[in-house]
Design a protein around this motif. Sequence first.
Motif, short mmCIF file in Angstrom:
data_model
loop_
_atom_site.label_atom_id
_atom_site.label_comp_id
_atom_site.label_asym_id
_atom_site.label_seq_id
_atom_site.Cartn_x
_atom_site.Cartn_y
_atom_site.Cartn_z
N GLN A 90 0.72 -1.35 -0.07
CA GLN A 90 0.02 -0.10 -0.05
C GLN A 90 0.97 1.31 -0.02
N GLY A 91 2.14 1.05 0.14
CA GLY A 91 3.01 1.95 -0.12
C GLY A 91 3.00 3.50 1.32
N PRO A 92 3.89 4.19 1.05
CA PRO A 92 3.73 5.43 2.05
C PRO A 92 2.24 6.20 1.89
N GLY A 93 1.86 6.62 3.05
CA GLY A 93 0.63 7.26 3.06
C GLY A 93 0.51 8.34 3.85
N GLU A 106 -1.26 12.78 9.76
CA GLU A 106 -0.72 11.53 10.08
C GLU A 106 0.17 11.13 8.76
N HIS A 107 0.97 10.43 8.87
CA HIS A 107 1.76 9.81 7.69
C HIS A 107 2.20 8.38 8.30
N GLY A 108 2.50 7.44 7.33
CA GLY A 108 3.00 6.16 7.42
C GLY A 108 3.20 5.17 6.42
N LEU A 109 3.34 4.04 6.69
CA LEU A 109 3.34 2.96 5.63
C LEU A 109 2.26 1.78 5.87
N GLY A 110 1.94 1.44 4.50
CA GLY A 110 0.73 0.48 4.49
C GLY A 110 1.09 -0.77 4.61
N ASP A 111 0.03 -1.68 4.55
CA ASP A 111 0.04 -3.15 4.54
C ASP A 111 1.04 -3.72 3.38
N MET A 129 -11.13 -16.47 -18.22
CA MET A 129 -11.44 -16.49 -16.75
C MET A 129 -10.01 -16.85 -16.03
N ALA A 130 -10.22 -16.14 -14.72
CA ALA A 130 -8.87 -16.32 -13.87
C ALA A 130 -9.29 -16.58 -12.37
N ILE A 131 -8.61 -17.42 -11.67
CA ILE A 131 -9.08 -17.25 -10.20
C ILE A 131 -7.46 -16.56 -9.40
N LEU A 132 -8.06 -16.02 -8.29
CA LEU A 132 -7.08 -15.41 -7.31
C LEU A 132 -7.04 -15.87 -6.20
N ALA A 133 -5.94 -16.11 -5.31
CA ALA A 133 -5.63 -16.30 -3.79
C ALA A 133 -4.96 -15.39 -3.39
N GLU A 134 -5.13 -14.51 -2.45
CA GLU A 134 -4.40 -13.50 -1.87
C GLU A 134 -4.41 -13.21 -0.47
N ALA A 135 -3.28 -12.83 -0.05
CA ALA A 135 -3.38 -12.32 1.56
C ALA A 135 -2.89 -11.22 1.86
N GLN A 136 -3.46 -10.46 2.49
CA GLN A 136 -3.16 -9.02 2.89
C GLN A 136 -2.45 -8.98 4.35
N ILE A 137 -1.47 -8.47 4.50
CA ILE A 137 -0.83 -8.87 5.78
C ILE A 137 -0.66 -7.45 6.62
N ALA A 138 -1.28 -7.45 7.74
CA ALA A 138 -1.46 -6.10 8.47
C ALA A 138 0.05 -5.72 9.04
N THR A 139 0.91 -5.34 8.31
CA THR A 139 2.21 -5.09 8.76
C THR A 139 2.36 -3.35 8.73
N GLY A 140 1.50 -2.71 8.15
CA GLY A 140 1.50 -1.04 8.38
C GLY A 140 1.51 -0.53 9.68
N SER A 148 -6.31 -6.12 10.91
CA SER A 148 -6.41 -7.80 10.94
C SER A 148 -5.90 -8.29 9.59
N ASP A 149 -5.16 -9.39 9.51
CA ASP A 149 -5.10 -9.75 8.00
C ASP A 149 -6.20 -10.34 7.18
N ILE A 150 -6.18 -10.05 5.87
CA ILE A 150 -7.20 -10.40 4.98
C ILE A 150 -6.98 -11.32 4.02
N TYR A 151 -7.84 -12.53 4.07
CA TYR A 151 -7.42 -13.48 3.05
C TYR A 151 -8.64 -13.49 2.10
N THR A 152 -8.02 -13.48 0.82
CA THR A 152 -9.17 -13.37 -0.18
C THR A 152 -9.02 -14.34 -1.30
N LEU A 153 -10.46 -15.05 -1.63
CA LEU A 153 -10.27 -15.80 -2.69
C LEU A 153 -11.14 -15.09 -3.85
#
Length: 255
Positions: A90-93, A106-111, A129-140, A148-153
């Motif tokens: 998510q980069g610098p914010g 406020e400023h900081g770094l994202g997930d 067609m395409a399928i996606l499996a992705e995890a967003q890790i709450a490191t920001g 919270s971490d987000i797990y997406t299908l």
Amino acid sequence: MSILKNVGLIVVAGLSTQAFASEFSFDRPGASFSTGTTPVGSLAWEQALPTASYKKSFIDGQNVETTTVHADMMLRTGLTDNLELRLGWQGPGWSRTTTAGRTEKEHGLGDISIGLKQAIDLNDEKLSMAILAEAQIATGNEKFTNDSDIYTLGSSVSYKYTPDLTTAITMLYAHEGDKLSVTAVPNIGYKLTEKWSGFSEFIYKKAEGTNVEYALGSGIIYAPNGRTQLDASIAIDLNGSADSYHAGLGVSYLF
């Protein structure tokens, strides 16, 4: 653990499909993702310049205005002909909140996020067609993380009516904390000239314990060649009493 098992099953199912060369396309802009994957040995860099959101609401008798800016990015590289690895940040914010004339900045770094996208061979020239499996890790940093971490299908299906008109729908199923959510994004893409194109999309999201959220988005894309893309987009939230807008500028390049 069950989520990780589901991710594994989807990836294995995708790898077991008949080998074919999916047509590459960038995933910017919009809330959906394309059905194309990055070629093996290539790297796709998709960079926001930046992404911004604005929200005006009335809380406890006071007007609250919040503006947030992110320089988010996504790196995609091909692992096989139709499977790609995705690394996002998510980069610098930067954010500014004004409450009754008082402003806080406020400023900081994202997930960060990591995922796999697999193109599926439907043996059809117009349907992909395409399928996606992705995890967003709450490191920001605080106020720039999802907590919270987000797990997406997800899945995306696209149908090319004509060389100048394409329709698609993206479905996203996410697990965040102890809540599940589903997001549907039907969209239409249209070619304006050889180098210019546009898109429009409707975003529907329902999470456990919350009201349904709706949004409309639209954007324009300039592609001077097959490896470079510039984009601009805007979206507006349709539900709730708050005024909420999202906009973005971006550049993408295939190395």
